[in-house]
Design a protein around this motif. Structure first.
Motif, PDB file in Angstrom:
ATOM      1  N   GLY A 233       0.742  -1.124   0.057  1.00 14.59           N
ATOM      2  CA  GLY A 233      -0.099   0.075   0.107  1.00 14.59           C
ATOM      3  C   GLY A 233       0.832   1.163   0.159  1.00 14.59           C
ATOM      4  O   GLY A 233       0.522   2.384  -0.884  1.00 14.59           O
ATOM      5  N   ALA A 234       1.977   1.293   0.804  1.00 13.84           N
ATOM      6  CA  ALA A 234       2.849   2.545   0.942  1.00 13.84           C
ATOM      7  C   ALA A 234       3.539   2.689  -0.451  1.00 13.84           C
ATOM      8  O   ALA A 234       3.580   3.775  -0.851  1.00 13.84           O
ATOM      9  CB  ALA A 234       3.640   2.229   1.967  1.00 13.84           C
TER      10      ALA A 234
ATOM     11  N   GLY B 168      15.878   3.634  -0.079  1.00 16.08           N
ATOM     12  CA  GLY B 168      14.676   4.248   0.390  1.00 16.08           C
ATOM     13  C   GLY B 168      13.757   5.333  -0.728  1.00 16.08           C
ATOM     14  O   GLY B 168      14.566   5.535  -1.768  1.00 16.08           O
ATOM     15  N   LEU B 169      12.583   5.484  -0.421  1.00 17.13           N
ATOM     16  CA  LEU B 169      11.960   6.309  -1.442  1.00 17.13           C
ATOM     17  C   LEU B 169      11.343   7.428  -0.551  1.00 17.13           C
ATOM     18  O   LEU B 169      10.834   7.372   0.497  1.00 17.13           O
ATOM     19  CB  LEU B 169      11.014   5.696  -2.203  1.00 17.13           C
ATOM     20  N   PHE B 170      11.568   8.883  -1.092  1.00 19.06           N
ATOM     21  CA  PHE B 170      11.095   9.855  -0.132  1.00 19.06           C
ATOM     22  C   PHE B 170      10.199  10.841  -0.983  1.00 19.06           C
ATOM     23  O   PHE B 170      10.358  11.162  -2.305  1.00 19.06           O
ATOM     24  CB  PHE B 170      12.448  10.679   0.082  1.00 19.06           C
ATOM     25  N   LEU B 171       9.242  11.449   0.005  1.00 27.04           N
ATOM     26  CA  LEU B 171       8.356  12.447  -0.700  1.00 27.04           C
ATOM     27  C   LEU B 171       8.626  13.481  -0.301  1.00 27.04           C
ATOM     28  O   LEU B 171       9.473  13.837   0.896  1.00 27.04           O
ATOM     29  CB  LEU B 171       6.947  12.069   0.062  1.00 27.04           C
ATOM     30  N   LYS B 172       8.405  14.564  -1.100  1.00 23.73           N
ATOM     31  CA  LYS B 172       9.025  15.953  -0.911  1.00 23.73           C
ATOM     32  C   LYS B 172       8.158  16.640   0.176  1.00 23.73           C
ATOM     33  O   LYS B 172       6.757  16.458   0.352  1.00 23.73           O
ATOM     34  CB  LYS B 172       8.587  16.819  -2.282  1.00 23.73           C
TER      35      LYS B 172
ATOM     36  N   VAL C 117      -1.369   5.651   3.730  1.00 23.32           N
ATOM     37  CA  VAL C 117      -1.446   6.735   4.747  1.00 23.32           C
ATOM     38  C   VAL C 117      -0.180   7.034   5.297  1.00 23.32           C
ATOM     39  O   VAL C 117       0.337   8.083   5.639  1.00 23.32           O
ATOM     40  CB  VAL C 117      -2.783   6.713   5.855  1.00 23.32           C
ATOM     41  N   MET C 118       0.186   5.727   5.941  1.00 22.08           N
ATOM     42  CA  MET C 118       1.724   5.951   6.504  1.00 22.08           C
ATOM     43  C   MET C 118       2.579   6.529   5.639  1.00 22.08           C
ATOM     44  O   MET C 118       3.584   7.545   6.079  1.00 22.08           O
ATOM     45  CB  MET C 118       2.020   4.335   6.916  1.00 22.08           C
ATOM     46  N   ALA C 119       2.793   6.133   4.258  1.00 20.88           N
ATOM     47  CA  ALA C 119       3.790   6.662   3.345  1.00 20.88           C
ATOM     48  C   ALA C 119       3.656   8.320   3.332  1.00 20.88           C
ATOM     49  O   ALA C 119       4.562   8.855   3.413  1.00 20.88           O
ATOM     50  CB  ALA C 119       3.585   6.394   1.976  1.00 20.88           C
ATOM     51  N   PHE C 120       2.259   8.800   3.311  1.00 17.64           N
ATOM     52  CA  PHE C 120       2.195  10.228   3.170  1.00 17.64           C
ATOM     53  C   PHE C 120       2.343  10.929   4.732  1.00 17.64           C
ATOM     54  O   PHE C 120       2.537  12.067   4.879  1.00 17.64           O
ATOM     55  CB  PHE C 120       0.919  10.555   2.693  1.00 17.64           C
ATOM     56  N   TYR C 121       2.212  10.208   5.750  1.00 16.58           N
ATOM     57  CA  TYR C 121       2.580  10.615   7.249  1.00 16.58           C
ATOM     58  C   TYR C 121       3.927  10.832   7.545  1.00 16.58           C
ATOM     59  O   TYR C 121       4.679  11.648   7.887  1.00 16.58           O
ATOM     60  CB  TYR C 121       1.830   9.919   8.143  1.00 16.58           C
ATOM     61  N   ASP C 122       4.806   9.528   7.216  1.00 16.99           N
ATOM     62  CA  ASP C 122       6.146   9.430   7.359  1.00 16.99           C
ATOM     63  C   ASP C 122       7.107  10.145   6.228  1.00 16.99           C
ATOM     64  O   ASP C 122       8.049  10.780   6.520  1.00 16.99           O
ATOM     65  CB  ASP C 122       6.669   8.007   7.539  1.00 16.99           C
TER      66      ASP C 122
ATOM     67  N   LEU D 153      10.165   5.895   2.658  1.00 14.42           N
ATOM     68  CA  LEU D 153       9.814   4.408   2.793  1.00 14.42           C
ATOM     69  C   LEU D 153      11.010   3.913   2.601  1.00 14.42           C
ATOM     70  O   LEU D 153      11.831   4.024   1.821  1.00 14.42           O
ATOM     71  CB  LEU D 153       8.816   4.262   1.596  1.00 14.42           C
ATOM     72  N   TYR D 154      11.432   2.681   3.407  1.00 14.63           N
ATOM     73  CA  TYR D 154      12.385   1.864   3.250  1.00 14.63           C
ATOM     74  C   TYR D 154      11.855   0.522   3.312  1.00 14.63           C
ATOM     75  O   TYR D 154      10.952   0.206   4.149  1.00 14.63           O
ATOM     76  CB  TYR D 154      13.436   2.075   4.532  1.00 14.63           C
ATOM     77  N   PRO D 155      12.380  -0.336   2.353  1.00 11.52           N
ATOM     78  CA  PRO D 155      11.935  -1.866   2.483  1.00 11.52           C
ATOM     79  C   PRO D 155      11.948  -2.479   3.891  1.00 11.52           C
ATOM     80  O   PRO D 155      11.061  -3.509   4.317  1.00 11.52           O
ATOM     81  CB  PRO D 155      12.686  -2.445   1.377  1.00 11.52           C
ATOM     82  N   ASP D 156      13.232  -2.067   4.466  1.00 16.20           N
ATOM     83  CA  ASP D 156      13.664  -2.892   5.829  1.00 16.20           C
ATOM     84  C   ASP D 156      12.965  -2.202   6.851  1.00 16.20           C
ATOM     85  O   ASP D 156      12.527  -2.940   7.943  1.00 16.20           O
ATOM     86  CB  ASP D 156      15.097  -2.677   6.028  1.00 16.20           C
TER      87      ASP D 156
END
Lengths: 325, 287
Positions: free
Chosen positions: A66-67, A139-143, A227-232, A235-238
């Motif tokens: 989902g993330a 990891g993947l980062f949102l601005k 939601v967690m992706a946009f809150y944090d 994103l890291y797989p680990d």
């Protein structure tokens, strides 16, 4: 009489949760968000294990899907968050359907099914570590943008916005669980959980209803992941796919009472409070590892005192509710 | 001789230690029917015990193996008698939380006692190797594998020849029958859990010859043990050994042929294939 007591208690609880953000500081609010994530995820897991009797030890898979789906679509292709969230649900539901269909067709049950869910989750974690398009293990980062006001349409905003969003989601999945248990599908699930062979001999399509439980649970779990992706914003797989997260997801509902409606919520509350108290204690004493030591000890004590969960015991003490949920 | 033969042989030798580790899990599940989710934690405990024995008594790690096995036997026996025995008839997810609590306690205790940094032992033969033509074998790896094979042989003899061993097998075959003929099932379960813990304790000692130890390794070893016993057949002793050797070789080969970080992907992939094609494992019996 008891029904009225239950209603009053529910309304009171809802009222407290609705006004709470106005009275607490940012630290407590962040803890409340952690609590709501745990409560929501615990309820999703409960649909599979608590209702249909399918033990999943790999729910982090659906959180991660989902993330990653929502965040990757947003960052790479500019797809709006809510559409990405829907895509994440579909991806997780499809993954759940695949795993479930394979397991049930090949007769993988009980402990073996649980271990298979771990295997698929860990497999996906290592896979995402090596997908460079979404950043791999780096990891993947949102601005992060500073806004003057919250923007729920684009899922950007203050912790308070996420608090209310998660509160609404938790309430929705609680209502959904309540409604499902009162319908044919709920009774079928309970019948399958109690005795699959008997359920099958009564003409219930066991395969289809078990599949439905997995797909529903997986899809709803993915929502929390998005939601967690946009809150944090990172994103890291680990950290998303790790088995440690799956374990966190299952601990709440089991401590609270698997198969009950309020167990996952109470369990999440107990564990979040306990975890925070231990962090404070650990920081005061200054010994690394002390926090986890007490946490582990508390788990053992709770499961020794109330193996079936805290909620059934509390419900009896408060004289709430008429049935066993 | 091609280079990859070296990786296959090294993987095979490491796999023997994996086999011993997984054997412990398999024995416990085969008899007590409880999945020991604290298995990797017990492995790491065995590794730290070796570090202490080596540091304070100057014992060679190989000599520590029997001592660690005895120590872990006592721990396993006590855990089964004191805690786990009450949960044998409870649902799996409740057993899981109990084992999770035990695992968390063990890991955090080790973290408090030893800190997070990696530690190892350096026996004086640490850098020696045997050379057979172009085949180069680390001495420590050969010793570790030999120790694992000896342990498995001893265990096999115990279950085949000794009275207690036979009684435990009877329990595994038919618990009610065992009770009817007057076996003390509670004690036998505790002994079995002790033996399983002793296996993994000895495996930890041997593994310390090959890798550094740190508290957080525990979860990885728990997962690795699961992979191995499922592939070999949960509850099957030869299956655990075979699974260990297979995973050892596959890890060695995939680290060489692909990249080291993908080696567990192959292991989990193997696990998924085996679970779907043959859920009872390669050498397991259908329940």
């Amino acid at each position: 009489m008891r029904r009225r007591r239950t209603l009053v208690a529910l309304v009171l609880l809802a009222a407290v949760l609705l006004v709470l953000p106005f009275f607490v500081g940012s630290y407590v609010l962040s803890v409340l968000v952690v609590f709501l994530f745990a409560a929501y995820l615990g309820q999703c897991w409960n649909i599979m294990m608590g209702f249909a009797g399918l033990l999943s030890l790999g729910h982090a898979l659906y959180v991660g899907l989902g993330a990653y789906v929502a965040a990757a679509l947003y960052v790479k292709l500019g797809v709006p968050p809510w559409i990405g969230l829907g895509a994440g649900m579909i991806a997780a539901g499809a993954a759940g359907a695949g795993i479930a269909a394979l397991s049930f067709r090949f007769g993988v049950t009980g402990v073996y099914f649980a271990l298979l869910t771990i295997a698929f989750d860990e497999f996906t974690r290592i896979l995402f570590d090596h997908i460079d398009w979404v950043g791999g293990s780096a990891g993947l980062f949102l601005k992060v943008t500073t806004l003057t006001h919250s923007d729920p349409v684009h899922l950007r905003g203050s912790p308070a916005m996420f608090y209310y969003l998660l509160l609404a989601l938790s309430a929705a999945v609680l209502a959904l669980s309540w409604a499902l248990l009162r319908r044919r599908i709920g009774y079928y699930w309970l019948a399958i959980r109690e005795d699959q062979a008997a359920a099958q001999s009564l003409g219930i399509n066991v395969f289809r209803y078990k599949l439905a439980a997995v797909v529903l649970s997986a899809g709803l779990t993915a929502v929390a992941g998005s939601v967690m992706a946009f809150y944090d914003n990172n994103l890291y797989p680990d950290t998303l796919f790790t088995t440690a997260r799956s374990v966190e997801i299952i601990t709440g509902p089991v401590i609270g009472g698997a198969g009950t409606l309020f167990g996952p919520i109470l369990g999440a509350f107990v564990l979040t409070t306990l975890g925070e108290a231990m962090t404070v204690l650990g920081a005061t004493v200054g010994i690394p590892g002390l926090k986890q030591w007490f946490y582990g000890g508390a788990l053992i004590v709770i499961v020794l005192l109330q193996p079936a969960g805290v909620w059934p015991w509390l419900r009896r003490r408060l004289r709430l509710g008429e049935d066993e949920r | 001789m091609p280079v990859y033969v070296n990786f296959v042989v090294a993987g095979f030798l490491t796999g023997a230690v994996y086999g011993l580790m997984a054997l412990g899990l398999s024995v416990i599940f085969g008899v007590v029917r409880v999945v020991n989710f604290a298995h990797g934690e017990m492995m790491v405990l065995g590794m730290y015990a070796t570090i202490l024995l080596n540091h304070y008594l100057g014992l060679d790690p190989l000599l520590c193996a029997p001592l660690d096995a005895a120590l872990l036997f006592a721990l396993g026996y006590a855990l089964q008698r004191g805690l786990i025995n009450r949960y044998i008839a409870r649902p799996e997810h409740e057993q899981f939380i109990l084992m999770l609590g035990i695992a968390t306690l063990l890991t955090s205790s080790m973290l408090m006692a030893f800190g997070p940094e990696a530690r190892n032992v350096q026996p004086d033969y640490a850098l020696d190797s045997y050379e057979l033509g172009s085949l180069v074998l680390d001495k420590v790896r050969v010793y570790a594998a030999a120790g694992a094979f000896v342990s498995v042989a001893l265990l096999w003899a115990f279950f085949r020849l000794s009275r207690t061993g036979k009684a435990i097998r009877a329990c595994a075959d038919n618990q009610v029958g065992a009770q009817v003929v007057g076996l003390d099932v509670g004690r036998l379960y505790a002994v079995t859990f002790g033996i399983g813990a002793a296996c993994v304790g000895a495996a930890g000692t041997l593994m310390l010859l090959l890798v550094d130890v740190q508290p957080y390794l525990a979860a990885d070893y728990t997962l690795l043990s699961f992979i191995i016993v499922i592939i070999g057949g949960l509850g099957s002793m030869p299956g655990a050994l075979l699974g260990g050797l297979l995973i050892g070789v596959s890890e060695g080969l995939s680290a060489y042929l692909i990249t080291p970080s993908l080696k567990s992907l192959i292991s989990f992939g193997l696990l998924i294939v085996v679970l779907l094609m043959r859920p009872e494992g390669l050498l397991g019996r259908r329940a």
